[in-house]
Design an enzyme around this catalytic site. Structure first.
Site, PDB file in Angstrom:
ATOM      1  N   TRP A   1     -11.821 -12.022 -74.148  1.00 15.18           N
ATOM      2  CA  TRP A   1     -11.990 -10.902 -73.209  1.00 15.18           C
ATOM      3  C   TRP A   1     -12.105 -11.409 -71.777  1.00 15.18           C
ATOM      4  CZ3 TRP A   1     -16.931  -8.751 -70.981  1.00 15.18           C
ATOM      5  CH2 TRP A   1     -17.965  -9.681 -71.008  1.00 15.18           C
TER       6      TRP A   1
ATOM      7  N   GLU B   1     -24.707 -12.978 -76.056  1.00 12.65           N
ATOM      8  CA  GLU B   1     -24.599 -13.448 -77.449  1.00 12.65           C
ATOM      9  C   GLU B   1     -25.906 -14.024 -77.975  1.00 12.65           C
ATOM     10  OE1 GLU B   1     -21.230 -16.063 -77.185  1.00 12.65           O
ATOM     11  OE2 GLU B   1     -19.790 -14.428 -77.427  1.00 12.65           O
TER      12      GLU B   1
HETATM   13  C1  BGC Z   1     -19.219 -16.368 -73.840  1.00 16.11           C
HETATM   14  C2  BGC Z   1     -18.153 -15.317 -74.100  1.00 16.11           C
HETATM   15  C3  BGC Z   1     -16.801 -15.885 -73.685  1.00 16.11           C
HETATM   16  C4  BGC Z   1     -16.529 -17.228 -74.366  1.00 16.11           C
HETATM   17  C5  BGC Z   1     -15.259 -17.885 -73.866  1.00 16.11           C
HETATM   18  C6  BGC Z   1     -18.849 -17.647 -74.595  1.00 16.11           C
HETATM   19  O1  BGC Z   1     -19.811 -18.626 -74.332  1.00 16.11           O
HETATM   20  O2  BGC Z   1     -20.471 -15.907 -74.290  1.00 16.11           O
HETATM   21  O3  BGC Z   1     -18.435 -14.161 -73.350  1.00 16.11           O
HETATM   22  O4  BGC Z   1     -15.807 -14.973 -74.022  1.00 16.11           O
HETATM   23  O5  BGC Z   1     -17.600 -18.105 -74.113  1.00 16.11           O
HETATM   24  O6  BGC Z   1     -15.343 -18.145 -72.489  1.00 16.11           O
END
Ligand code: BGC
Length: 769
Positions: free
Chosen positions: A357, A488
């Protein structure tokens, strides 16, 4: 944090060789042209620690998923951009000594990434174990103009030695991915050939059947004369080389000029690759290194004209922002709607080179303002073309009737991610994809895109949200259970404010766009209704009902939106009260402890307030910012930029600058101790956002550009270029005020500090501070 890159406005410079930093430098000094790219590995042999990396955009392999405990619905494969044939290799043996910087004694070493002209230059002098001293200069680039090719000029001068030297330029396709799940090799040989001064290998990927022919054509000159000595051609499995032996003369330069090309079956029939490769090599070697380099400089000059940011009075900030812009342009040029932007671009393997995203949420605004609108359009088309797969993806999870769930991680539209809390739950990504369509149309005014492609995607996404919510009898509201928001560090939460907000926004946007298209192009609209069997009345009524009765968690006393149900039950200890020794949490704490804590990995509620700021008053944004930022650990590189933009909007200039610093030199100073895995390419777009939307306060309002700038205290001035609807502007924010230069042939109205100003064609105006 490291601090070894020398300050320079246009170059990234490393002086002196520190093997322990080499893997970081290999990432930082990476090269790319959108179609191919590579880490800054050495041309000559290197037996020290290194991560070899050569990548061909769009060529991937579905590596079988490896998980401890399989769950229904997991994707079987993780698609990875493959480490492809190494085309830079030039082996050098002086007498009996192989040139290898892990073994030689280095007297000097310097590498420079010239961002202005787009090439990498390395110079060193070294003494081999047998006492032979050589001076080397290596210049190479991935050509923007001939974007399937690269070239190297490797000059080696023995300083105290006359005698035999063997030089072996080679192509080596016997490569592996460091992150391969089962230590498998992903390439098989299809063909190879050597000829006078060149050769190629053609390899095919297992499972996906992509073929790439990688070849070289080289010449060697000594003391200014081209050598015609016959080479000994070598062919091994997935490897071709030509070994040239010559008599070196102390003090006399030997120049190896090597042209290389990667020709992929993405663009030509597999059985034509060898011929296309030979023709390409012939054409570029005829053009010559100097001409190619001059064209490279001209192509970069053209890019910089449209996207440079100039910062006066702060050289390290200047270097930082240019590095970010440079890397973004090396990664994606927007020529091909099958390609996208991996979080590490061509600088490393982490995240598999796949699409996240990040593209829609962070990169789209950058490309909208700094490149032709077709570049962003191609990013949107990439998703449009994958709509079928997004619908299949949703079906696998039990959704129906044309509902689409775009993958969290993908190459060809198939979901690749296999942590249940992300694959199944981090569904907010669907919203970012819809939001990018909105962003594109708001910026470009290209409403036609909505009728041609956008609406179909928007309805499919809206259908997903309409099925994903459920009615809560208890709350008498629609709720959304079991999700992971952008943060996350929380999983399986109920009613993540951001996701609920995104969902209803998508539903409303789909309805609005449908009614627009219906009026604009009734024929096309009816075709779409038939194609996707849209029951307008029933479906839109449900969308509207959800919009009207969605539940959004909030705390009235604090006057804030709640990140999710129950967030305030968590123990509320602020980040500033956490001992430094416990950071970063993701390395120091158990996952369980992280999940129970109040700490936020990256902007979540604030991500929503960033996207939809026009729906909220400043005080609401301020209360949420004041509450959430002190609980945010910014352990995603995507976090500080959003905070920088919001802090700037709230007039907190010092914090905005602080956040900006964390993003702008994230890789150059290796803040997160992970640059050796590759650079944070997608977060680099965030750095640009911090300057242009943060310090520049740029927004698009009512089809006009609007600026609300301030000058960071440490800077003399800053200026940036913005392309808008076929016009080019330069905005300079200095101590005297804001100067707007209209570099195009149309008069333009722009809003500065809330007041409309007309800037005449090819003219400028100053709005005093
Ligand atoms: C982030 C995500 C992101 C991914 C790739 C993760 O650490 O929490 O939002 O899409 O890294 O950059």
């Amino acid at each position: 944090m490291k601090n070894y890159i020398l300050a320079d406005e246009w170059k990234i410079i490393e002086e002196g060789f520190r093997p322990e930093l080499h893997m970081i430098s290999e990432s930082l000094f990476s090269l790319g042209n959108g179609r191919m790219g590579q880490r800054a590995n050495f041309e000559e042999a290197y037996s020290g620690q290194t991560l070899p990396g050569n990548y061909v955009a769009g060529v991937y392999y579905p590596d079988k998923t490896r998980v401890g405990w399989w769950k229904n619905g997991y994707p079987e494969y993780f698609a990875k951009v493959l480490n492809a044939a190494n085309w830079i290799g030039i082996d050098v043996v002086l007498g009996d000594d192989q040139l290898d910087l892990a073994k030689a004694e280095l007297k000097s070493f310097r590498r420079e990434l010239n961002m202005k002209e787009g090439y990498l230059k390395r110079t060193f002098s070294a003494v081999t174990s047998g006492g032979i001293e050589v001076a080397v200069e290596a210049i190479r680039f991935c050509s923007l103009v001939d974007d399937e090719t690269g070239a190297i000029k490797y000059t080696i001068t023995p300083l105290n030695y006359s005698g035999p030297v063997t030089i072996t330029p080679y192509i080596d396709g016997d490569v592996v991915n460091k992150d391969s799940n089962y230590d498998e090799k992903f390439w098989d040989e299809v063909a190879k050939e050597t000829w006078d001064g060149g050769g190629y290998v053609q390899l095919r990927t297992r499972k996906t059947g992509f073929e790439v022919a990688t070849g070289q054509q080289f010449m060697i000159s000594q003391g200014g004369t081209e050598l015609s000595a016959a080479a000994q051609n070598i062919e091994k499995l997935k490897y071709v080389a030509s070994k040239v032996t010559l008599q070196a003369v102390a003090g006399q330069a030997i120049i190896v000029t090597k042209f290389a090309a990667n020709i992929a079956s993405l663009n030509y029939p597999a059985d034509a690759l060898a011929e296309v490769l030979k023709t390409t090599l012939k054409a570029i070697s005829k053009k010559g290194f100097e001409q190619m380099l001059a064209e490279q400089a001209a192509a970069w000059a053209k890019k910089w004209q449209h996207n440079d940011i100039l910062i006066e009075g702060d050289i390290s900030a200047q270097q930082g922002i240019r590095f970010n812009i440079f890397q973004l342009n090396q990664t994606y040029t927007g020529e091909d709607d099958r390609l996208n932007i991996g979080p590490k671009g061509f600088t490393g393997e982490k995240y598999g080179g796949s699409t996240y995203w990040d593209t829609e949420a962070y990169c789209v605004p950058f490309y909208l303002a700094t490149a032709d609108q077709k570049v962003t359009r191609n990013l949107l088309l990439y998703r449009y073309k994958q709509l079928g797969k997004a619908i299949e993806n949703a079906q696998l999870l039990g959704f129906k009737d044309g509902a689409a769930l775009y993958p969290m991680v993908t190459m060809d539209g198939t979901e690749c991610h296999n942590e249940w809390e992300i694959t199944f739950e981090e569904i907010h990504r669907n919203g970012a994809i819809a939001h990018a369509i909105f962003d594109y149309v708001r910026y470009t005014g290209d409403e036609q895109y909505l009728s041609d492609y956008g609406l179909e995607v928007l309805i499919a996404i809206a259908r997903f949200w309409a099925q994903r919510v459920n009615w809560s009898g208890d709350k008498q509201k629609y709720v959304m259970l079991g999700v992971t928001g952008p943060n996350e560090y929380e999983n399986n939460v109920n009613n993540n404010w951001y996701t609920n907000t995104m969902a209803t926004w998508c539903l409303q946007y789909a309805i609005d766009v449908a009614s627009k298209v219906k009026v604009r192009e009734p024929g096309k609209y009816q075709e779409l209704v038939a194609k996707i069997t849209l029951n307008e009345e029933v479906e839109f009524a449900r969308f509207s009902d959800i919009i009207a009765k969605m539940y959004y968690p909030a705390d009235e006393k604090l006057g804030i939106f709640l990140q999710q149900d129950g967030y305030l039950d968590k123990e509320q200890i602020l980040v500033k009260d956490l001992p430094a020794s416990e950071r970063p949490l993701n390395q120091k704490w158990s996952w369980d402890r992280i999940l129970r804590s109040c700490y936020i990995k990256q902007a979540d509620v604030l991500q929503g307030l960033y996207f939809f700021e026009y729906n909220y008053d400043v005080e609401t944004i301020r209360r949420n910012y004041d509450f959430y930022e002190p609980r945010t650990v910014h352990e995603s590189s995507l976090s500080p930029c959003v905070h920088a933009v919001i802090a700037a909007k709230l007039g907190d200039e010092a914090r905005a600058y602080e956040f900006y610093l964390r993003t702008s030199r994230l890789d150059l100073d290796d803040y997160n101790n992970d640059t050796e895995d590759g650079c944070h390419i997608t977060s680099m777009a965030g750095t640009w956002l911090a300057v242009v939307q943060g310090f520049g306060g740029m927004r698009v309002k009512n089809n006009k550009l609007s600026f609300d700038p301030f000058l960071p205290a440490k800077w003399g001035s800053f200026s940036f270029h913005i392309g808008f609807r076929g016009n080019l502007l330069n905005i300079k924010v200095g101590k005297q005020g804001v100067q707007i230069k209209n570099l195009s042939g149309n008069a333009l109205t722009v809003t500065i500090y809330g007041k409309d100003q007309i800037v005449q064609a090819n003219n400028w105006l100053l709005v005093e501070a």
